[in-house]
Motif scaffolding. Structure first.
Motif, mmCIF file in Angstrom:
data_model
loop_
_atom_site.group_PDB
_atom_site.id
_atom_site.type_symbol
_atom_site.label_atom_id
_atom_site.label_comp_id
_atom_site.label_asym_id
_atom_site.label_seq_id
_atom_site.Cartn_x
_atom_site.Cartn_y
_atom_site.Cartn_z
ATOM 1 N N ASN A 1 50.766 20.348 49.149
ATOM 2 C CA ASN A 1 50.992 20.174 50.583
ATOM 3 C C ASN A 1 51.702 18.855 50.880
ATOM 4 O O ASN A 1 52.597 18.769 51.731
ATOM 5 N N SER A 2 51.303 17.808 50.214
ATOM 6 C CA SER A 2 51.931 16.506 50.427
ATOM 7 C C SER A 2 53.404 16.533 50.009
ATOM 8 O O SER A 2 54.269 15.933 50.662
ATOM 9 N N GLU A 3 53.660 17.260 48.893
ATOM 10 C CA GLU A 3 55.050 17.361 48.454
ATOM 11 C C GLU A 3 55.882 18.159 49.463
ATOM 12 O O GLU A 3 57.049 17.835 49.736
ATOM 13 N N LEU A 4 55.292 19.226 50.028
ATOM 14 C CA LEU A 4 55.994 19.999 51.056
ATOM 15 C C LEU A 4 56.290 19.151 52.293
ATOM 16 O O LEU A 4 57.389 19.200 52.859
ATOM 17 N N VAL A 5 55.318 18.360 52.724
ATOM 18 C CA VAL A 5 55.520 17.484 53.880
ATOM 19 C C VAL A 5 56.636 16.484 53.625
ATOM 20 O O VAL A 5 57.502 16.234 54.463
ATOM 21 N N ALA A 6 56.620 15.897 52.435
ATOM 22 C CA ALA A 6 57.656 14.919 52.091
ATOM 23 C C ALA A 6 59.043 15.571 52.082
ATOM 24 O O ALA A 6 60.034 14.990 52.535
ATOM 25 N N GLU A 7 59.088 16.800 51.551
ATOM 26 C CA GLU A 7 60.373 17.503 51.501
ATOM 27 C C GLU A 7 60.899 17.797 52.906
ATOM 28 O O GLU A 7 62.080 17.594 53.215
ATOM 29 N N TRP A 8 60.009 18.261 53.817
ATOM 30 C CA TRP A 8 60.428 18.538 55.184
ATOM 31 C C TRP A 8 60.805 17.257 55.925
ATOM 32 O O TRP A 8 61.737 17.248 56.747
ATOM 33 N N GLN A 9 60.079 16.189 55.660
ATOM 34 C CA GLN A 9 60.446 14.911 56.280
ATOM 35 C C GLN A 9 61.835 14.467 55.848
ATOM 36 O O GLN A 9 62.629 13.943 56.652
ATOM 37 N N LEU A 10 62.183 14.668 54.583
ATOM 38 C CA LEU A 10 63.514 14.319 54.088
ATOM 39 C C LEU A 10 64.590 15.160 54.777
ATOM 40 O O LEU A 10 65.641 14.642 55.196
ATOM 41 N N LEU B 1 64.329 16.617 57.724
ATOM 42 C CA LEU B 1 64.419 16.189 59.117
ATOM 43 C C LEU B 1 65.221 14.899 59.251
ATOM 44 O O LEU B 1 66.014 14.725 60.197
ATOM 45 N N ALA B 2 65.019 13.973 58.315
ATOM 46 C CA ALA B 2 65.770 12.712 58.350
ATOM 47 C C ALA B 2 67.267 12.979 58.194
ATOM 48 O O ALA B 2 68.105 12.379 58.882
ATOM 49 N N GLU B 3 67.612 13.900 57.276
ATOM 50 C CA GLU B 3 69.026 14.239 57.090
ATOM 51 C C GLU B 3 69.607 14.867 58.354
ATOM 52 O O GLU B 3 70.733 14.557 58.771
ATOM 53 N N GLN B 4 68.845 15.777 58.998
ATOM 54 C CA GLN B 4 69.319 16.412 60.219
ATOM 55 C C GLN B 4 69.451 15.404 61.353
ATOM 56 O O GLN B 4 70.400 15.472 62.150
ATOM 57 N N LYS B 5 68.508 14.452 61.450
ATOM 58 C CA LYS B 5 68.617 13.407 62.470
ATOM 59 C C LYS B 5 69.860 12.556 62.264
ATOM 60 O O LYS B 5 70.560 12.208 63.213
#
Length: 317
Positions: free
Chosen positions: A62-71, A73-77
């Motif tokens: 789960n933590s790895e999934l969160v980190a991946e989605w955060q990355l 989102l950062a790219e999209q921002k």
């Protein structure tokens, strides 16, 4: 092979050629076969479990999934910020161009207002203080918004039209200015606002000696202190007392034309002043060689006097 039959297994040794015989009945053979099959099934099941464990080990936590989605989102921002910056730059560029267009439109309005004030166009036909009236029936279909390239193209077309109109209006302004200058320098009319012709141009009987003498101008009698006006625009070249003329004003209108206004009571201008047509230059008096309030009016072209009545009777332009 019958059930009661036995199976013999002969074992041959490596040394001395000795051999041993094992006797296996059918029950023992079935047991051995079942044992071998059990080993095979157990080995397959163990391999399957190991494969499942390896697959489960490769799935992210789960933590790895969160980190991946955060990355992501950062790219999209970052991508969105780049798009916003690009759009803002385009908006700033369009705003600057619209500001320039607005300034040019203000200059066009000023030129148009000058035409109205000059009388070249009727003020009731063109009102430069109000936007042009437009209208029309509403379209049933909803209109589409303009895209940035279409808006840019429209602005470019507007700039081209404004530049074309500016050139035309500048030309009209030059022509109008030239016409106004010609009208201003056009010598015509009387140098007084009230009065009458008391002595003509040419030979006459001198009012003091009675002899036949040359009169280089015309005399216009009137009320003492009444206005004497310039019959055309020009520059004052003399403003003071002169023998025989009394107080004299001389105006140079260019193109070799000079007018003189003599016997003034009071002079209202000085040398170097630029006067306009109809401007008061002096007040009527009886200074110098004079028998009463009047203005001695002369017209000189290229150093030679001309009959002022020709200009007094001249039609206005």
């Amino acid at each position: 092979m019958k059930p009661d039959d036995d199976m013999n297994i002969i074992l041959v040794g490596k040394h001395h050629g000795k051999s041993r015989v094992l006797s296996i009945n059918s029950t023992l053979a079935v047991g051995l076969l079942f044992f071998v099959l059990s080993l095979l099934v157990a080995a397959g099941w163990a391999g399957y479990q190991m494969a499942i464990e390896q697959v489960e080990a490769r799935e992210p936590t789960n933590s790895e999934l969160v980190a991946e989605w955060q990355l992501k989102l950062a790219e999209q921002k970052a991508e969105l910020a780049g798009i916003e910056e690009s759009v803002q730059q385009q908006v700033d560029a369009l705003t600057l161009r619209l500001g320039e267009i607005q300034g040019r439109l203000l200059r066009l309005d000023a030129l148009g207002q000058r035409f109205v004030e000059s009388g070249l166009v009727a003020s009731d036909e063109f009102n430069f203080d109000q936007p042009a009236a437009v209208g029309g029936p509403e379209d049933v279909l909803s209109g589409d918004s303009f895209s940035a390239p279409e808006l840019t193209r429209m602005i470019e077309e507007m700039e081209w039209r404004i530049e074309d109109r500016e050139q035309q209006l500048r030309l009209l302004d030059q022509l109008a200015s030239s016409k106004r200058l010609e009208d201003e320098l056009y010598l015509e009319g009387r140098p007084i606002t009230w009065g009458w012709l008391s002595s003509k141009y040419g030979y006459r009987s001198d009012p003091f000696t009675g002899k036949r003498t040359w009169h280089a101008g015309v005399d216009l009698a009137g009320k003492d202190g009444s206005d004497i006006i310039s019959v055309a625009g020009g520059v004052v070249t003399y403003a003071g007392e002169r023998y025989g003329y009394g107080n004299l004003v001389e105006v140079d209108h260019g193109d070799g034309l000079i007018t003189r206004y003599a016997h003034c009571k009071t002079i209202k201008v000085k040398v170097g002043d630029v006067v306009q047509k109809g401007q008061v230059v002096a007040l009527m008096g009886s200074t110098g060689r004079s028998t009463g309030p009047h203005v001695h009016f002369e017209v000189i072209r290229n150093g030679k006097s001309e009959n002022p009545e020709t200009y007094i009777k001249r039609a206005s332009r």
